[in-house]
Design an enzyme around this catalytic site. Structure first.
Site, PDB file in Angstrom:
ATOM      1  N   LEU A 150       0.868  -1.167   0.000  1.00  0.00           N
ATOM      2  CA  LEU A 150       0.000   0.000   0.000  1.00  0.00           C
ATOM      3  C   LEU A 150       0.908   1.221   0.000  1.00  0.00           C
ATOM      4  O   LEU A 150       1.885   1.267   0.734  1.00  0.00           O
ATOM      5  CB  LEU A 150      -0.892   0.018   1.243  1.00  0.00           C
ATOM      6  CG  LEU A 150      -1.879  -1.150   1.406  1.00  0.00           C
ATOM      7  CD1 LEU A 150      -2.647  -0.999   2.720  1.00  0.00           C
ATOM      8  CD2 LEU A 150      -2.844  -1.217   0.228  1.00  0.00           C
ATOM      9  N   ASP A 151       0.579   2.195  -0.842  1.00  0.00           N
ATOM     10  CA  ASP A 151       1.382   3.413  -0.898  1.00  0.00           C
ATOM     11  C   ASP A 151       1.450   4.070   0.475  1.00  0.00           C
ATOM     12  O   ASP A 151       0.513   3.965   1.277  1.00  0.00           O
ATOM     13  CB  ASP A 151       0.764   4.429  -1.868  1.00  0.00           C
ATOM     14  CG  ASP A 151       0.750   3.941  -3.298  1.00  0.00           C
ATOM     15  OD1 ASP A 151       1.530   3.033  -3.629  1.00  0.00           O
ATOM     16  OD2 ASP A 151      -0.050   4.489  -4.085  1.00  0.00           O
ATOM     17  N   LYS A 152       2.551   4.772   0.723  1.00  0.00           N
ATOM     18  CA  LYS A 152       2.566   5.677   1.870  1.00  0.00           C
ATOM     19  C   LYS A 152       1.433   6.674   1.659  1.00  0.00           C
ATOM     20  O   LYS A 152       1.279   7.246   0.592  1.00  0.00           O
ATOM     21  CB  LYS A 152       3.892   6.425   1.973  1.00  0.00           C
ATOM     22  CG  LYS A 152       3.986   7.335   3.201  1.00  0.00           C
ATOM     23  CD  LYS A 152       5.334   8.014   3.295  1.00  0.00           C
ATOM     24  CE  LYS A 152       5.466   8.803   4.603  1.00  0.00           C
ATOM     25  NZ  LYS A 152       4.551   9.944   4.686  1.00  0.00           N
ATOM     26  N   THR A 154      -1.730   5.624   1.998  1.00  0.00           N
ATOM     27  CA  THR A 154      -2.909   4.765   1.882  1.00  0.00           C
ATOM     28  C   THR A 154      -2.963   3.875   3.117  1.00  0.00           C
ATOM     29  O   THR A 154      -1.997   3.185   3.437  1.00  0.00           O
ATOM     30  CB  THR A 154      -2.853   3.894   0.623  1.00  0.00           C
ATOM     31  OG1 THR A 154      -2.818   4.737  -0.537  1.00  0.00           O
ATOM     32  CG2 THR A 154      -4.069   2.988   0.531  1.00  0.00           C
ATOM     33  N   ARG A 260      -5.110   5.707  -7.971  1.00  0.00           N
ATOM     34  CA  ARG A 260      -4.927   7.159  -7.996  1.00  0.00           C
ATOM     35  C   ARG A 260      -4.787   7.684  -9.425  1.00  0.00           C
ATOM     36  O   ARG A 260      -5.376   8.713  -9.787  1.00  0.00           O
ATOM     37  CB  ARG A 260      -3.697   7.528  -7.155  1.00  0.00           C
ATOM     38  CG  ARG A 260      -3.847   7.156  -5.684  1.00  0.00           C
ATOM     39  CD  ARG A 260      -2.513   7.061  -4.972  1.00  0.00           C
ATOM     40  NE  ARG A 260      -1.795   8.333  -4.999  1.00  0.00           N
ATOM     41  CZ  ARG A 260      -0.516   8.469  -4.679  1.00  0.00           C
ATOM     42  NH1 ARG A 260       0.194   7.397  -4.320  1.00  0.00           N
ATOM     43  NH2 ARG A 260       0.056   9.648  -4.717  1.00  0.00           N
TER      44      ARG A 260
END
Length: 342
Positions: A150-152, A154, A260
């Site tokens: 998971l992205d930083k 998220t 995104r």
């Protein structure tokens, strides 16, 4: 079938090749017989001298060796190497844990894996400390097996493997992207505007941006990677800055920054996304004071991994987990609900 004999060492196994197995590559045969190790791990063990062969060790250093009936091979698993990076005692929200996997509800401000600029304080650092000796090693190193990220910025659910067999089983499910029914992932996203259709699919190939290599972009033609995102409207807030919509988003593929980029591509970037929604700063400034403060306090993209389902890689049990939006996300939802147009 070949016979399998356990040696005196708990970390060593001996294999005798049956007539019907003659001619099979050594690495393929061992991967079939040891279902807890991937073929890549078997090949690494062969190269490192941890597989001994018949007679004068003929073929033991070569995974492509075609085995012969009566050949006997011994596979020795060395102790897992110390973890790199080091463990750190950090707070973790553990949703589920057993000897094979662990499911974490990741906070939005935590990076998953160490990288330049984030050498420590990551989820991997925390997992190494939390799991300790229950990490039997991924590829011979005592570390957690990250099969998705998971992205930083998220927040939400993420599953991690504790050993090679679990890692391989989860990786196969993520590679199938839910097409075989074993894997399920759904996200909550707050976006600017209201998509015209209550349900829709975005299908657009993704690749590195030519103007900024740190960003992902929709690319034309056959370049880039196939990417498909499904979404459905959950609720629309009629705010002072115009409509803001809560979407439930389902991934059919799992590309970097996919949700995104796809949502920004169709004109509905995620609130708080400074990378792909920077053109909406003026709109954010037209929100009511409470909503502006809540968005500033969020300080990340309003994206939350709310649902995660998968087949347990060892037991085969179907597991499903749900996560409520974290406090900062919920505060923004509540503020948007009160930020109605006059």
């Amino acid at each position: 079938m070949s016979t399998v004999e356990e040696s005196q060492s708990a970390n060593s196994q001996q294999f005798a090749v049956a007539e019907e197995e003659e001619g099979i590559r050594l690495d393929k045969l061992l991967a079939q017989r040891i279902d807890t190790l991937s073929r890549a791990r078997i090949q690494a063990l062969i190269r490192s001298g941890n597989v001994t062969g018949p007679g004068d060790n003929a073929g033991a250093a070569d995974g492509s060796y075609r085995v012969k009936a009566g050949d006997t091979f011994t596979v020795t698993l060395p102790p897992p190497a110390p973890a790199e990076p080091q463990g750190e005692k950090l707070d973790l929200d553990v949703v589920y844990e057993d000897d094979d996997v662990i499911v974490i509800d990741k906070p939005g401000d935590m990076v998953v894996h160490p990288a330049p600029g984030h050498a420590d304080g990551t989820l991997v650092n925390a997992l190494i400390a939390h799991c300790g000796d229950s990490l039997s090693g991924i590829g011979g190193v005592r570390r957690p097996g990250i099969v998705h990220r998971l992205d930083k910025g998220t927040s939400g659910l993420l599953v991690v493997a504790k050993h090679d067999q679990a890692h391989q089983g989860l990786a196969d499910q993520f590679a199938a992207h839910g097409e075989d029914g074993r894997m399920h992932r759904a996200y909550l996203a707050l976006v600017w505007g209201t998509p015209l259709r209550p349900r829709d699919t975005i299908e657009a190939r993704l690749g590195r941006s030519q103007s900024n290599r740190t960003k992902i972009a929709v690319v034309r033609g056959e370049s880039g990677r196939h990417a498909v995102t499904h979404y459905e409207r959950v609720h629309t807030f009629a705010t002072q800055a115009g409509p803001v919509t809560l979407l439930r988003v389902m991934l059919e593929t799992g590309r970097t920054h996919q949700i995104r980029v796809h949502l920004a591509h169709v004109g509905h970037p995620v609130l708080g996304d400074i990378v792909y929604g920077s053109g909406f700063k003026a709109k954010a400034a037209r929100l009511g004071e409470e909503a502006q403060e809540a968005l500033a306090a969020l300080d990340r993209q309003a994206l939350h991994a709310a649902e995660l389902g998968f087949e347990h890689p060892v037991s085969g049990e179907a597991l499903m987990f749900e996560s409520e939006p974290p406090e900062d996300f919920q505060r923004l939802l509540d503020a948007l609900e009160r930020d109605q147009k006059d």
